[in-house]
Design an enzyme around this catalytic site. Sequence first.
Site, PDB file in Angstrom:
ATOM      1  N   ALA A 237       0.817  -1.210   0.000  1.00  0.00           N
ATOM      2  CA  ALA A 237       0.000   0.000   0.000  1.00  0.00           C
ATOM      3  C   ALA A 237       0.854   1.266   0.000  1.00  0.00           C
ATOM      4  CB  ALA A 237      -0.943  -0.026   1.205  1.00  0.00           C
ATOM      5  N   HIS A 238       0.157   2.393  -0.042  1.00  0.00           N
ATOM      6  CA  HIS A 238       0.855   3.670  -0.209  1.00  0.00           C
ATOM      7  C   HIS A 238       1.735   4.016   0.996  1.00  0.00           C
ATOM      8  CE1 HIS A 238      -2.905   6.009   1.488  1.00  0.00           C
ATOM      9  NE2 HIS A 238      -2.493   5.056   2.291  1.00  0.00           N
TER      10      HIS A 238
END
EC number: 2.3.1.191
Length: 337
Positions: A237-238
């Site tokens: 994820a980011h």
Amino acid sequence: MRLTASAIAGQFGLTVLGDGSTEVSGVATLAHAGAGQLSFLSNPRYRPQLADSQAAVVVLRADDAEAAKGTALVAKDPYTAFAKIAALFDVAPVCEPGIHPSAVIDPTAQVSPGAHVGPFVSIGARSRVGDGCVIGTGSLIGADCVVDDGSELLARVTLVTRVRLGKRVRIHPGAVIGADGFGLAMDAGHWIKVPQLGGVVIGDDCEIGANTCIDRGALEDTVLEEDVRVDNLVQIAHNCRIGAHSAIAGCSGIAGSAKIGRYCLLGGHVGVVGHLEICDKVVITGKSVVRNSIHEPGEYSSGTPLTDNRTWRKNAARFKQLDVLARRILAVGKEKE
């Protein structure tokens, strides 16, 4: 291609036992190797196969040398030695430099004359593809991306935007790098999308498996340091940061802003909660869930080990009563006091 045992030993610093002129033209497992093939023994559980193996040459440790029937190559780490030898026989198709007529390249993009751009590739504005790169069929490179020298995107790889790949990066089919991170804010009962303004930075010599997704950061970049290896079907994820020389097995998921140290190993289907840190040299075994930061190197596990169904059902029923049983034990302890 045919190589002698002596030539292989000389190239990789191994010791020959037996006939150094024995030739090999390929590699195989101990159980299935035949004449002219090389195999290896690194896991003791496969030692019984050594006596019956038809391999022309076997790579093994010195402790196993006496059991070898024919020519042997002695290595400190047979598996690593085998990997290097096998690479000699892994002859990939040669991609000649050039741009396929069906490729669509923005006028502001830069593609090295030494790069190969395959059919139906799209390269967006201000992106750059370095020397010796291979951009496979149907791959998409969005705006403001960099693919540095010697990197390879196999078929249907997508770099969405603001993705920077280092040198000699290899990305397998279907991977999506630089898509929006999962950033949302609730306002008056409705979700508002948080713009993902960062990018993705992937260091030299990384490898990304098929259908893996690595999201770009919300404000800062999502980063994979050099020599990180990611298996198929992994979600990163980011704003995550993965330390150099770490490896992540398939179907794992790493939530946003998690920091994983150097030389870490994550087994298959591992989950990592967001906004935590894992120090260097940590091993997480398969199907574990990391809910808190880890500050000491070592091997960590969670989850329920496999057992027969009848035992599992009994244990599951007892687990529901765990709180009641704990209270009873505490009560008994107080009575004895």
